[in-house]
Design a protein around this motif. Sequence first.
Motif, PDB file in Angstrom:
ATOM      1  N   GLU A 141     -30.516  -1.063  36.678  1.00 32.99           N
ATOM      2  CA  GLU A 141     -29.836  -1.528  37.895  1.00 32.99           C
ATOM      3  C   GLU A 141     -29.726  -0.407  38.934  1.00 32.99           C
ATOM      4  N   HIS A 151     -22.144  -8.713  33.699  1.00 31.09           N
ATOM      5  CA  HIS A 151     -22.950  -8.978  32.506  1.00 31.09           C
ATOM      6  C   HIS A 151     -22.019  -8.973  31.298  1.00 31.09           C
ATOM      7  N   GLU A 186     -28.682   1.823  29.372  1.00 29.63           N
ATOM      8  CA  GLU A 186     -30.049   1.482  29.776  1.00 29.63           C
ATOM      9  C   GLU A 186     -30.058   0.390  30.839  1.00 29.63           C
ATOM     10  N   ARG A 187     -29.211  -0.602  30.682  1.00 32.86           N
ATOM     11  CA  ARG A 187     -29.112  -1.670  31.696  1.00 32.86           C
ATOM     12  C   ARG A 187     -28.640  -1.073  33.016  1.00 32.86           C
ATOM     13  N   TRP A 204     -27.242   0.209  25.073  1.00 29.97           N
ATOM     14  CA  TRP A 204     -27.766  -0.931  25.822  1.00 29.97           C
ATOM     15  C   TRP A 204     -27.186  -0.938  27.233  1.00 29.97           C
TER      16      TRP A 204
END
Length: 153
Positions: A117, A56, A112-113, A109
């Motif tokens: 996952e 990402h 949290e991502r 962020w």
Amino acid sequence: MTPSTELTIRPAVEADLPSVVAMLADDALGAARESPEDLAPYRAALRRISDDPNQHLVVAVRSDRVVGTLQLTIVPGLSRRGATRSIIEGVRVHADERGSGLGTRFVEWAVERSRAENCSLVQLTSDATRTDAHRFYERLGFTASHVGFKLQL
């Protein structure tokens, strides 16, 4: 910058590369290893990253301007009872945005991502000379728990 100016975090696209590479090159370490004048290798890397669902590469955008970037990699593994971990890499905030809270928001962020996952651990490395970055990560709850090693190929 005004606090009311909205910030968006989104996947990086090819049009973002000049800004992203400029931020990667915007310090003594990056200036020695990045080549903002030749975007071809970065385009190829972006294609590889974009094709991999465990990668990402994101940018932070404020007022239609790329002001930050980071890469989050999801790593399935066997250790820690088959745990999945994430690695935060290449965190950069534009010089005009430093001290604005963007770095904190960006790392939050990524955490949290990582939770989304199903990661059980978030890790990162930081060059030994980046003492300001070390203090920043420690303020966010990261601990300097390991010694890293690299082999240049």
